[in-house]
Structures are given as C-alpha cells and as structure tokens.
Scaffold this motif. Sequence first.
Motif, PDB file in Angstrom:
ATOM      1  N   MET A 106       0.843  -1.198   0.000  1.00 12.99           N
ATOM      2  CA  MET A 106       0.000   0.000   0.000  1.00 12.99           C
ATOM      3  C   MET A 106       0.882   1.252   0.000  1.00 12.99           C
ATOM      4  O   MET A 106       0.610   2.211  -0.726  1.00 12.99           O
ATOM      5  CB  MET A 106      -0.952  -0.009   1.189  1.00 12.99           C
ATOM      6  N   ASP A 107       1.942   1.218   0.793  1.00 11.38           N
ATOM      7  CA  ASP A 107       2.864   2.355   0.842  1.00 11.38           C
ATOM      8  C   ASP A 107       3.507   2.563  -0.523  1.00 11.38           C
ATOM      9  O   ASP A 107       3.583   3.684  -1.019  1.00 11.38           O
ATOM     10  CB  ASP A 107       3.929   2.106   1.909  1.00 11.38           C
ATOM     11  N   LEU A 108       3.944   1.464  -1.160  1.00  7.37           N
ATOM     12  CA  LEU A 108       4.552   1.570  -2.482  1.00  7.37           C
ATOM     13  C   LEU A 108       3.548   2.108  -3.503  1.00  7.37           C
ATOM     14  O   LEU A 108       3.883   2.968  -4.313  1.00  7.37           O
ATOM     15  CB  LEU A 108       5.087   0.211  -2.939  1.00  7.37           C
ATOM     16  N   ALA A 109       2.309   1.621  -3.464  1.00 10.00           N
ATOM     17  CA  ALA A 109       1.281   2.094  -4.404  1.00 10.00           C
ATOM     18  C   ALA A 109       1.031   3.588  -4.222  1.00 10.00           C
ATOM     19  O   ALA A 109       0.898   4.331  -5.205  1.00 10.00           O
ATOM     20  CB  ALA A 109      -0.011   1.308  -4.209  1.00 10.00           C
ATOM     21  N   LEU A 110       0.986   4.047  -2.965  1.00  9.89           N
ATOM     22  CA  LEU A 110       0.793   5.473  -2.712  1.00  9.89           C
ATOM     23  C   LEU A 110       1.984   6.298  -3.212  1.00  9.89           C
ATOM     24  O   LEU A 110       1.816   7.386  -3.766  1.00  9.89           O
ATOM     25  CB  LEU A 110       0.563   5.730  -1.226  1.00  9.89           C
ATOM     26  N   TYR A 116       3.636   9.779 -10.047  1.00 10.06           N
ATOM     27  CA  TYR A 116       2.936  10.011 -11.311  1.00 10.06           C
ATOM     28  C   TYR A 116       2.115  11.297 -11.267  1.00 10.06           C
ATOM     29  O   TYR A 116       2.105  12.073 -12.224  1.00 10.06           O
ATOM     30  CB  TYR A 116       2.008   8.829 -11.651  1.00 10.06           C
ATOM     31  N   ALA A 117       1.428  11.522 -10.170  1.00 15.71           N
ATOM     32  CA  ALA A 117       0.589  12.727 -10.060  1.00 15.71           C
ATOM     33  C   ALA A 117       1.432  13.987 -10.175  1.00 15.71           C
ATOM     34  O   ALA A 117       1.058  14.934 -10.884  1.00 15.71           O
ATOM     35  CB  ALA A 117      -0.181  12.706  -8.747  1.00 15.71           C
ATOM     36  N   SER A 118       2.566  14.024  -9.503  1.00 12.91           N
ATOM     37  CA  SER A 118       3.397  15.228  -9.559  1.00 12.91           C
ATOM     38  C   SER A 118       3.931  15.454 -10.973  1.00 12.91           C
ATOM     39  O   SER A 118       4.011  16.586 -11.441  1.00 12.91           O
ATOM     40  CB  SER A 118       4.541  15.157  -8.554  1.00 12.91           C
ATOM     41  N   ALA A 156      10.475   6.863 -13.663  1.00 15.00           N
ATOM     42  CA  ALA A 156      11.202   5.611 -13.431  1.00 15.00           C
ATOM     43  C   ALA A 156      12.318   5.818 -12.411  1.00 15.00           C
ATOM     44  O   ALA A 156      12.495   4.999 -11.500  1.00 15.00           O
ATOM     45  CB  ALA A 156      11.763   5.076 -14.741  1.00 15.00           C
ATOM     46  N   GLU A 157      13.064   6.912 -12.545  1.00 12.14           N
ATOM     47  CA  GLU A 157      14.130   7.192 -11.589  1.00 12.14           C
ATOM     48  C   GLU A 157      13.581   7.377 -10.179  1.00 12.14           C
ATOM     49  O   GLU A 157      14.120   6.837  -9.213  1.00 12.14           O
ATOM     50  CB  GLU A 157      14.899   8.449 -12.006  1.00 12.14           C
ATOM     51  N   GLN A 158      12.506   8.139 -10.062  1.00  8.70           N
ATOM     52  CA  GLN A 158      11.914   8.377  -8.748  1.00  8.70           C
ATOM     53  C   GLN A 158      11.351   7.083  -8.154  1.00  8.70           C
ATOM     54  O   GLN A 158      11.454   6.850  -6.956  1.00  8.70           O
ATOM     55  CB  GLN A 158      10.831   9.439  -8.839  1.00  8.70           C
ATOM     56  N   LEU A 159      10.754   6.233  -9.001  1.00  2.75           N
ATOM     57  CA  LEU A 159      10.198   4.970  -8.506  1.00  2.75           C
ATOM     58  C   LEU A 159      11.303   4.048  -8.009  1.00  2.75           C
ATOM     59  O   LEU A 159      11.142   3.375  -6.988  1.00  2.75           O
ATOM     60  CB  LEU A 159       9.365   4.278  -9.583  1.00  2.75           C
ATOM     61  N   VAL A 160      12.420   3.995  -8.712  1.00  2.00           N
ATOM     62  CA  VAL A 160      13.549   3.178  -8.260  1.00  2.00           C
ATOM     63  C   VAL A 160      14.008   3.666  -6.885  1.00  2.00           C
ATOM     64  O   VAL A 160      14.255   2.866  -5.978  1.00  2.00           O
ATOM     65  CB  VAL A 160      14.705   3.207  -9.290  1.00  2.00           C
ATOM     66  N   ASP A 161      14.098   4.979  -6.716  1.00  2.00           N
ATOM     67  CA  ASP A 161      14.485   5.538  -5.414  1.00  2.00           C
ATOM     68  C   ASP A 161      13.485   5.131  -4.326  1.00  2.00           C
ATOM     69  O   ASP A 161      13.885   4.732  -3.227  1.00  2.00           O
ATOM     70  CB  ASP A 161      14.577   7.067  -5.475  1.00  2.00           C
ATOM     71  N   GLU A 162      12.195   5.230  -4.620  1.00  2.00           N
ATOM     72  CA  GLU A 162      11.168   4.888  -3.637  1.00  2.00           C
ATOM     73  C   GLU A 162      11.213   3.404  -3.285  1.00  2.00           C
ATOM     74  O   GLU A 162      11.069   3.016  -2.126  1.00  2.00           O
ATOM     75  CB  GLU A 162       9.769   5.264  -4.148  1.00  2.00           C
ATOM     76  N   ILE A 163      11.420   2.550  -4.278  1.00  2.00           N
ATOM     77  CA  ILE A 163      11.496   1.106  -4.032  1.00  2.00           C
ATOM     78  C   ILE A 163      12.716   0.785  -3.187  1.00  2.00           C
ATOM     79  O   ILE A 163      12.653  -0.043  -2.274  1.00  2.00           O
ATOM     80  CB  ILE A 163      11.505   0.327  -5.361  1.00  2.00           C
ATOM     81  N   LYS A 165      14.123   2.767  -0.999  1.00  2.00           N
ATOM     82  CA  LYS A 165      13.806   3.220   0.360  1.00  2.00           C
ATOM     83  C   LYS A 165      12.930   2.184   1.068  1.00  2.00           C
ATOM     84  O   LYS A 165      13.167   1.841   2.228  1.00  2.00           O
ATOM     85  CB  LYS A 165      13.066   4.559   0.333  1.00  2.00           C
ATOM     86  N   LEU A 166      11.922   1.686   0.358  1.00  2.00           N
ATOM     87  CA  LEU A 166      11.017   0.699   0.937  1.00  2.00           C
ATOM     88  C   LEU A 166      11.757  -0.595   1.261  1.00  2.00           C
ATOM     89  O   LEU A 166      11.539  -1.189   2.321  1.00  2.00           O
ATOM     90  CB  LEU A 166       9.847   0.435  -0.011  1.00  2.00           C
ATOM     91  N   ALA A 167      12.652  -1.027   0.381  1.00  2.00           N
ATOM     92  CA  ALA A 167      13.435  -2.243   0.625  1.00  2.00           C
ATOM     93  C   ALA A 167      14.323  -2.068   1.852  1.00  2.00           C
ATOM     94  O   ALA A 167      14.465  -2.984   2.662  1.00  2.00           O
ATOM     95  CB  ALA A 167      14.274  -2.586  -0.600  1.00  2.00           C
ATOM     96  N   LYS A 168      14.904  -0.880   1.998  1.00  2.00           N
ATOM     97  CA  LYS A 168      15.755  -0.611   3.164  1.00  2.00           C
ATOM     98  C   LYS A 168      14.924  -0.657   4.451  1.00  2.00           C
ATOM     99  O   LYS A 168      15.346  -1.255   5.444  1.00  2.00           O
ATOM    100  CB  LYS A 168      16.425   0.761   3.018  1.00  2.00           C
ATOM    101  N   GLU A 169      13.731  -0.064   4.417  1.00  2.00           N
ATOM    102  CA  GLU A 169      12.850  -0.104   5.586  1.00  2.00           C
ATOM    103  C   GLU A 169      12.480  -1.546   5.929  1.00  2.00           C
ATOM    104  O   GLU A 169      12.465  -1.934   7.093  1.00  2.00           O
ATOM    105  CB  GLU A 169      11.582   0.714   5.324  1.00  2.00           C
ATOM    106  N   SER A 170      12.207  -2.341   4.912  1.00  2.00           N
ATOM    107  CA  SER A 170      11.850  -3.749   5.115  1.00  2.00           C
ATOM    108  C   SER A 170      13.024  -4.517   5.721  1.00  2.00           C
ATOM    109  O   SER A 170      12.849  -5.307   6.643  1.00  2.00           O
ATOM    110  CB  SER A 170      11.427  -4.368   3.790  1.00  2.00           C
TER     111      SER A 170
END
Length: 191
Positions: A106-110, A116-118, A156-163, A165-170
């Motif tokens: 859910m966090d990744l989807a948000l 994309y919205a920005s 794509a660049e921003q999504l890689v960064d977000e993923i 971050k999420l992997a590090k949190e996990s």
Amino acid sequence: MSIVNKKGFAEICGVDPRTIGNWIDEGMPVQGGGGRGRAVEIETKKAIDWLIVREISRKYGDEESEGSGGRKGTDEDRALKRVRREEISFRLELKRKQAAPVDGFMDLALRIASVYASQLDGLSSRTCSDLAAMDDPAEIRAYLHGETRQIRASTAEQLVDEIQKLAKESDELIALSDSGRGESAAIEDSE
C-alpha cells in the motif's frame, strides 16, 4: 489455487492416499466432494497451510494440550512457544512468497501514485504556451511524445528511489525481528 483429489494430493505429499484420509479425519480442510461416487476435492494451498500449522503445533506444543494433563509449562514457556510458532509460520510463508506485506504494498502504491501525479500535474503548465504556437499536428504529436518520454524517464528514476527506500525499511524490520529472536534464544540458553 489448485484443486486435486486424494490421490493427487497424496502424490504431491509423497504419502499413501490412506494417509490423506487420516488427515481429513484429523481436520484437514477439503473443498468439497466425498459423497456417493464423488471424489474429495482438496485445495492444495489450504491443505498445505493446515499441514504446516499441524507440524508446528506438534513440534512446539499446543497451548491447549499443555494445560490438559500433559507436561505443564509456565506461562512464559507457553508464550515463547506461541511466538516461535508464529515466527516459523510467518517465515515459511515468506519463503514460499505467499505472504505479502500489505502495508508495504500500500505504501509503495501510494508512492507510485504520488510520483505520477506530480509529473502529470506539471505537464499542462510546461507545455501549454509551446502547444498554443503550434499548428502542425505532427509537430504537436512529436512534442507531446517527447514530453511523455521525459515524464516516463523521470518517473522511473523516482520509482527506483522509492522502491530502494522501501526495501531498506523492510530490511531494517527484518533485522529488528532477527535481533529479537537472538535475545529470546539467549534467554532460553541461560535457563
């Protein structure tokens, strides 16, 4: 979801079909069938999950059986066994890639939606004056195509960064879980 009969499930588990009948008598879930001339239908995922829980309960004890005449443990022993059962069950599900950290998805989807919205919100303000000056449809198409390519690359660049971050949190959560398990093992060793 795979539905098989007793013989098929026996082949999957490497046991005799009579063993499957015994497991059904012990409470293994079945999808249906079993009536006159109808083969028993077994949903493999539910049945395998039941077998895992059954084996974990056998290995680490069941709270109900401990309190009813068997080896009586302290409340702390029962709590430790319950935590071990839950941890093993969760780790098995993760290994089988059947457990999905819903909050993480859910966090990744948000995060994806936000990125994309920005990008899309800025498209109209960036392009409106340039498009107003264009008359040729091919030129407009090429211009918009270039803008959407830029959005895709940036997104794509921003999504890689977000993923990442999420992997590090996990990974941090898993490390915390592992360190907690180490502490409980140290407590058991000292007793």
